[in-house]
Design a protein around this motif. Structure first.
Motif, PDB file in Angstrom:
ATOM      1  N   UNK A 271      -3.118  12.152  10.310  1.00 34.65           N
ATOM      2  CA  UNK A 271      -2.295  10.897   9.769  1.00 34.65           C
ATOM      3  C   UNK A 271      -1.109  10.402  10.433  1.00 34.65           C
TER       4      UNK A 271
ATOM      5  N   UNK B 250     -13.214   5.288   9.895  1.00 33.46           N
ATOM      6  CA  UNK B 250     -14.473   4.743   9.447  1.00 33.46           C
ATOM      7  C   UNK B 250     -15.443   4.636  10.430  1.00 33.46           C
TER       8      UNK B 250
ATOM      9  N   UNK C 225     -14.150  13.037   3.517  1.00 36.03           N
ATOM     10  CA  UNK C 225     -13.119  11.920   3.677  1.00 36.03           C
ATOM     11  C   UNK C 225     -13.470  10.812   4.761  1.00 36.03           C
TER      12      UNK C 225
ATOM     13  N   UNK D 263       0.977  -1.219   0.050  1.00 39.08           N
ATOM     14  CA  UNK D 263      -0.162  -0.080   0.047  1.00 39.08           C
ATOM     15  C   UNK D 263       0.911   1.206   0.047  1.00 39.08           C
TER      16      UNK D 263
ATOM     17  N   UNK E 273      -3.151   4.417   8.293  1.00 40.18           N
ATOM     18  CA  UNK E 273      -3.105   5.410   7.077  1.00 40.18           C
ATOM     19  C   UNK E 273      -3.705   6.885   7.688  1.00 40.18           C
ATOM     20  N   UNK E 274      -4.688   6.645   8.834  1.00 44.51           N
ATOM     21  CA  UNK E 274      -5.319   7.865   9.102  1.00 44.51           C
ATOM     22  C   UNK E 274      -6.670   7.895   8.548  1.00 44.51           C
ATOM     23  N   UNK E 275      -7.125   6.840   7.988  1.00 42.36           N
ATOM     24  CA  UNK E 275      -8.469   6.724   7.688  1.00 42.36           C
ATOM     25  C   UNK E 275      -9.407   6.450   8.752  1.00 42.36           C
TER      26      UNK E 275
ATOM     27  N   UNK F 147      -4.721   6.208   2.916  1.00 42.50           N
ATOM     28  CA  UNK F 147      -6.204   6.051   3.358  1.00 42.50           C
ATOM     29  C   UNK F 147      -6.967   5.747   2.163  1.00 42.50           C
TER      30      UNK F 147
END
Lengths: 760, 760
Positions: free
Chosen positions: B568, B464, B494, A215, B460-462, A227
């Motif tokens: 992030x 959800x 985002x 990734x 990754x900083x995502x 992300x």
């Protein structure tokens, strides 16, 4: 573990049924609507200047979506995480530097059109001299790359102890120079990727050993933040190190984003040979110095390794080749000079053993020469010099357990070694070689060496292990299921596993270095215990069930031992008590290892596996030879799955047989591979395989899960020197180069005969 | 919330772009390899004995995989969770009891073959009398089912206070009897399911409002444990209550398991009408008793509701219709007698409003009649009797906030009510109706009333949001993203959302009762705060960052306010500190509600929305009429998304316009629907839509997220009585039956004229 229910037992593979019935989904099984297909135009020559590159005819072909060359790629120089030295690229710009080097990409509505468009790309080359072997690269008369003086990709010099003093004190010396070619990992499933870019998000279906590093690579080349990238883990048809650094998922991702579409790519077998990352060829010269009793005092090593046209894992492989094997013996000092060299070979990288087989071939051959010189049995010489438990290797490895002496004893029994050495039979010989490896070398992320896992209990009672590593055939999902099965008393076949989807799993440094059982296994074990505690606490504190324990797939009173409820009922009760929230046991394992200082000194791994391998051969009059028997005995700590562990041994020994006797991915003077098909590459078939005897010495590692260390890589490490030593024992011919082929034997026998006649 | 960044703002729908560009994947977009297609043979008559059922010719057709009738289905009597009274079945056995009743299933290799095979099934029927309306069912001359005496599916009698005494004291009485037909929810996406059974596991792709209840239903019918069933949430093209109880996913699952294959089924529009679960028709008689000042003293209600051939949500709908509306007014006593009746109509169930529109039509019409009798302005009479904040409704609802008086004031302004009432114009009239609803009625699981959510921060900083509820167009993924955006200071677009996959989300009682913002919204808010705390604690305790706070998408020093790192970087640092483990913020909201006693008394919801709706109409000479303007003002607590909330109001008002004026899913004497196509069913088009004025009264609920209550259902509740009352105001004709059609107006005007002439 006498009362173990699943640990140590030959539990059936949890993924076996899906695989043998063809229901398992591999990357190439993914077919999405509106998919484009991409193809790569590879270099026609191993080293040439690009004089002209015209894609206009290809672009005009109906059905062609896009044709790209280097100038179209925004991050053309950001290819591959391993290229931290900045020596890598996506598409070749001025020069092509290996056959397999990439000149252009074509994206089209179907594979046939993409293929046809490749033929319409007009390239004119001007050939320049090819650097094709290590001595030539080292001499640097020709350069692989104008920007890399002396073809040097990496220098490494390590000196421990007082080498000069020890060499002065030593009385017996042997020297040998050995070569080991590049090899294909030859996983049977070719690389295949589907990458889909939609509304700012990229989804990639593929197989990998390092989902999260991949990734990172994709992010760097494609220019999307991590992300916004999800890698979905597909079933993996073998890896053996080759899926540590894979061009294809990065290319497909790049093309999906550039064309804002779904792009599928599947390698042909030829591309698997030409454009993937085979193992690092090495040229190793060792001088071993011992006292007259045979104690190893010191050793000098000069190692050349072939990186190919740019760097990949080859730097780490070279460093490990330089140092790891030394730790197996009680040296007072060592000196190593390693040089990584650019050539016009495909870039090289990880292969099961990670440089260790290359060095073991040299070192274990030299030790055999030393034994002969000292008039000692080679097993005795090794036993004299091996480290034992609670000792520290010369480069800093600390052995909590070390069963190599017991391995030697068991191997000798299985080979009937003493008898066969005493009663020498014509043309028959036996050989031995020891080995050391790491159960997870500290690597990848300087930030941490550990791993984490989640074991999830859902309101339905479903138990799922979630981990960022991968199942690549080695059986980790089965090991994971066994651990959960053991801890909860449920059938491992009922445990779900999600390994590797980057959206759902913990970040992981990947599946490599034989580390999964010892590292991830611990994380899973700790996650199970964390989950059981959460569950029991909830039943006690929020459901009024009193003190309870979980065993045999149910909940029992801790005080009376009475049955309270099934695990399903407990899951429902506990989830309801938290308004539906699932229970997530989290396990974190942080091995007490260090990164090593800048000379590579350090306790790099949480545990160290050891082993002894032996070969028995018959050399026939025509120079052909038969391997009659291979023995492989391993100290892997506690055995988690007796059948799968043995499967790893047999698989590894078979793979090493090919490396020792037939396989070769060298290039010729034109830079062309000597083998471009499986038929030419000649992996061993069942017809070549000898009697195999595998066995284990079960030390109990204090840090491993249930005492386990690892098994994955060790079985491939010392088969080549064992066979070479056996051939020497049979006919007195020392082999310095693998593969040991009948042609080479005939040549060496003829040389020997000529020398004998000359002596007469 | 003056400093709010996203809350209360017209934030763009996070799913909008995918939906308008056609990239969103709906259930019918799923195409799996080797899929079989299934079709249902529906009954030819609404009530008939099956004399003969021969499938042999169908089975012989090439391409047919299987044909099943009732005797083949192992759990034929375990159909549907709602059928707790045991009155349900999968396939009809001796009798068919509604058109849409299922007689046989065909599974074939393609849809065309399945369709053709249906025609080869030989069925002979003997017709029996059809029970087609409620008075007929109540009289019980004909029975829908021999096993259900009097056609009675459910009796309910509730009495509060001293009704007889209050009726004695009362001075003014009005009585009316009102009917409300069954209606189709008419979500534009027909039901479609792909169910795949493989290696003991069932995976189901479909749309639902209740993923987990659906999993329970499938488990019961199919006979697999819930943990072996995964429902994958697809994009949902509307629901409006219809996806609370869906036959199709259960049938497809059953057929997938029975044929050990993948089975796809997609309803035709006709099947959507015939074989789904439209709303519950009701027949309501109310006598309202007041003192001479207009204070409501008591009320007697007799309610008949039509369950159709068996029970679904109809029992809960009937109970809510009986009680909920009463809570809006300060009654001293009430008496309700409700009777659920079997008929030969398709089984009925939930529809936006869940029984409340049916009862509001009756109650708000009767109140209008009372106002006329008292000579009061109908808005004044309502204001006199409405509850206010901090009061308790007669069935136990406790109002923390109640903005209905402000709603009335605002509605009057928007309608220019006082002026229009003062200056009556010929053929023009205005009408008003109030409404009350629940922000999540306690239902589904007696074990808990709450909800839980996970907000996950990946390395990754995502970010959800993971929840077991669904996005069905109402905008909950946008609300969820706004909450995360507000809490972390990141752009809502985002934020990722996973709503509803049963393998990954918390257990949920589903998406119904207008509860998501108030309940799930809280869980998400709490999960965000839990996650922020974990993250800040980790940065302080394990990364040496000192006390920090998270705002504006980054980390800042709590003491100095200085920028520390991006979110992030924080994610990577914190995940690394725990060896890659993602951070999972968990939020649990457990509203302080109760299930209600056996008479339905209790504080069922965490909050209560109120509203006032008004209509202005012109009745033309030919009996046709025009709705000129509709006003809809709602107390929904804090508005989370101003644009989407208004969208809900406009959508709901439009839907209610159809219910009030054109739509009708009644059956005729033969049990045949009066409408089988969208064209015949006549939902309102943009041509019929009047000027719409929607507005809000922003009370701040102490328990809701940021003070929010709910919006989803309220806008449909009181449009029909507002229109009926406006028509009365215009031409003096009272309508007791919806839909109010020109035919009915003409008939009533003629009656009126005849009566007037008679009087002359």
């Amino acid at each position: 573990m006498d009362n173990a229910r699943y640990i140590g037992k030959p539990v059936r593979r949890v993924d076996g049924r899906a695989k043998v019935t063809g229901r398992a989904l591999y990357s190439d099984d993914i077919i999405l609507p509106r998919t484009n297909y991409a193809k790569v135009l590879h270099a026609r020559y191993a080293h040439a200047k690009i004089l002209k590159l015209d894609t206009s005819r290809a672009k005009e072909l109906p059905g062609v979506v896009a044709v790209y060359t280097a100038k179209d790629i925004p991050n053309n120089d950001k290819y591959f995480r391993m290229g931290s030295t900045g020596d890598t690229w996506v598409l070749a710009e001025d020069y092509v530097r290996y056959i397999g080097d990439m000149v252009a990409f074509v994206v089209a509505v179907d594979e046939k059109t993409a293929e046809e468009a490749l033929g319409l790309i007009d390239v004119e080359y001007e050939k320049v001299p090819v650097v094709y072997d290590l001595p030539q690269a080292f001499e640097a008369a020709d350069l692989t790359r104008a920007d890399r003086p002396g073809n040097i990709a990496m220098p490494l010099v390590v000196s421990r102890g007082d080498v000069e003093k020890d060499f002065e004190e030593a009385e017996v010396f042997v020297t040998g120079r050995f070569t080991y070619p590049s090899l294909s990992q030859l996983h049977l499933e070719p690389n295949s990727v589907t990458a889909s870019y939609d509304m700012g998000k990229l989804t990639v279906w593929c197989a990998s050993q390092v989902w999260f590093h991949l990734r990172e690579d994709i992010s760097a080349v494609v220019g999307l933040p991590e992300k916004d990238i999800e890698i979905r883990s597909m079933c993996i048809g073998g890896a053996f190190g080759a899926r540590n650094d894979q061009p294809l998922p990065i290319i497909a991702s790049l093309l999906a984003v550039m064309t804002k579409s779904t792009v599928k790519m599947t390698n042909t077998r030829l591309e698997e040979f030409l454009a993937c990352r085979p193992s690092v060829p090495m040229d190793v010269e060792i001088t071993l110095a011992a006292d007259k009793e045979g104690h190893f005092l010191s050793k000098k090593t000069k190692l050349l390794s072939g990186f190919g046209a740019h760097s990949s894992d080859s730097d780490a492989v070279t460093a490990i080749a330089c140092l790891r094997a030394d730790n197996n013996y009680k040296f007072r000092s060592v000196y190593v000079e390693g040089t990584g060299l650019y050539t016009n070979h495909t870039p090289t990288a990880a292969y099961r053993g990670f440089g260790n087989p290359q060095m073991h071939f040299a070192l274990e051959s030299v030790i055999d020469m030393m034994a002969e010189k000292l008039g000692m049995d080679p097993t005795e010489l090794r036993l004299l010099n091996h480290h034992g438990p609670h000792e520290t290797g010369i480069h800093g490895f600390i052995y909590e357990t070390n069963g190599i002496a017991e391995c030697m004893e068991k191997a000798k029994e299985l080979m009937d070694w003493d008898n066969k050495k005493k009663n020498k039979r014509p043309s028959k010989g036996v050989g031995v070689a020891s080995l050391i490896h790491c159960a997870g070398s500290r690597a990848g992320k300087p930030e941490f060496a550990g791993t984490s896992a989640i074991v999830r209990l859902e309101s339905s009672g479903a138990l799922t292990v979630i981990a960022g590593e991968c199942e690549m055939g080695q059986g980790m999902t089965t090991v994971a299921s066994q651990i959960v099965g053991e801890e909860f008393g449920v059938d491992p076949l009922t445990v779900g596993t999600l390994f590797g989807d980057t959206q759902w799993t913990p970040f992981s440094t990947g599946t490599n270095g034989s580390k999964l059982t010892s590292n991830l296994g611990n994380s899973i074990l700790f996650a199970c215990r964390n989950l059981k505690k959460q569950l029991c606490d909830t039943l006690r504190e929020r459901a009024g069930k009193g003190p309870v324990v979980i065993k045999d797939g149910a909940v029992y009173s801790e005080n009376t031992g009475e049955y309270v409820m099934s695990l399903e009922e407990a899951a429902k009760t506990a989830c309801n008590a938290y308004n539906g929230r699932p229970f997530m046991g989290v396990g974190i394992f942080e091995p007490k290892t260090d990164l090593g200082d800048r000379t590579g000194y350090g306790n790099l791994a949480p545990a160290y596996p050891f082993g002894v391998q032996m070969a028995e051969v018959t050399v026939h009059d025509d120079g052909s030879f038969t391997v009659d028997k291979l023995v492989s005995v391993h100290d892997i700590g506690r055995v988690i799955n007796s059948q799968m562990a043995l499967g790893q041994v047999y698989g590894g020994v078979t793979q090493a047989m090919g490396a020792a006797t037939t396989e070769n991915l060298s290039i010729n003077e034109e830079g062309v591979f000597q083998a471009n098909t499986i038929l030419e590459y000649k992996p061993p078939t069942v017809l070549e395989m000898p009697e195999l005897a595998g066995d284990f010495v079960e030390t109990v590692d204090p840090y491993g899960p249930y005492g386990a260390k690892c098994i994955a890589e060790p079985p491939v490490i010392s088969i080549a020197p064992a066979i070479a030593n056996a051939i020497y024992d049979a006919v007195g011919v020392r082999f310095y180069d693998v593969p040991i082929t009948p042609e080479r034997i005939r040549k060496r026998l003829a040389e020997l005969k000529a020398k004998e006649q000359e002596a007469k």
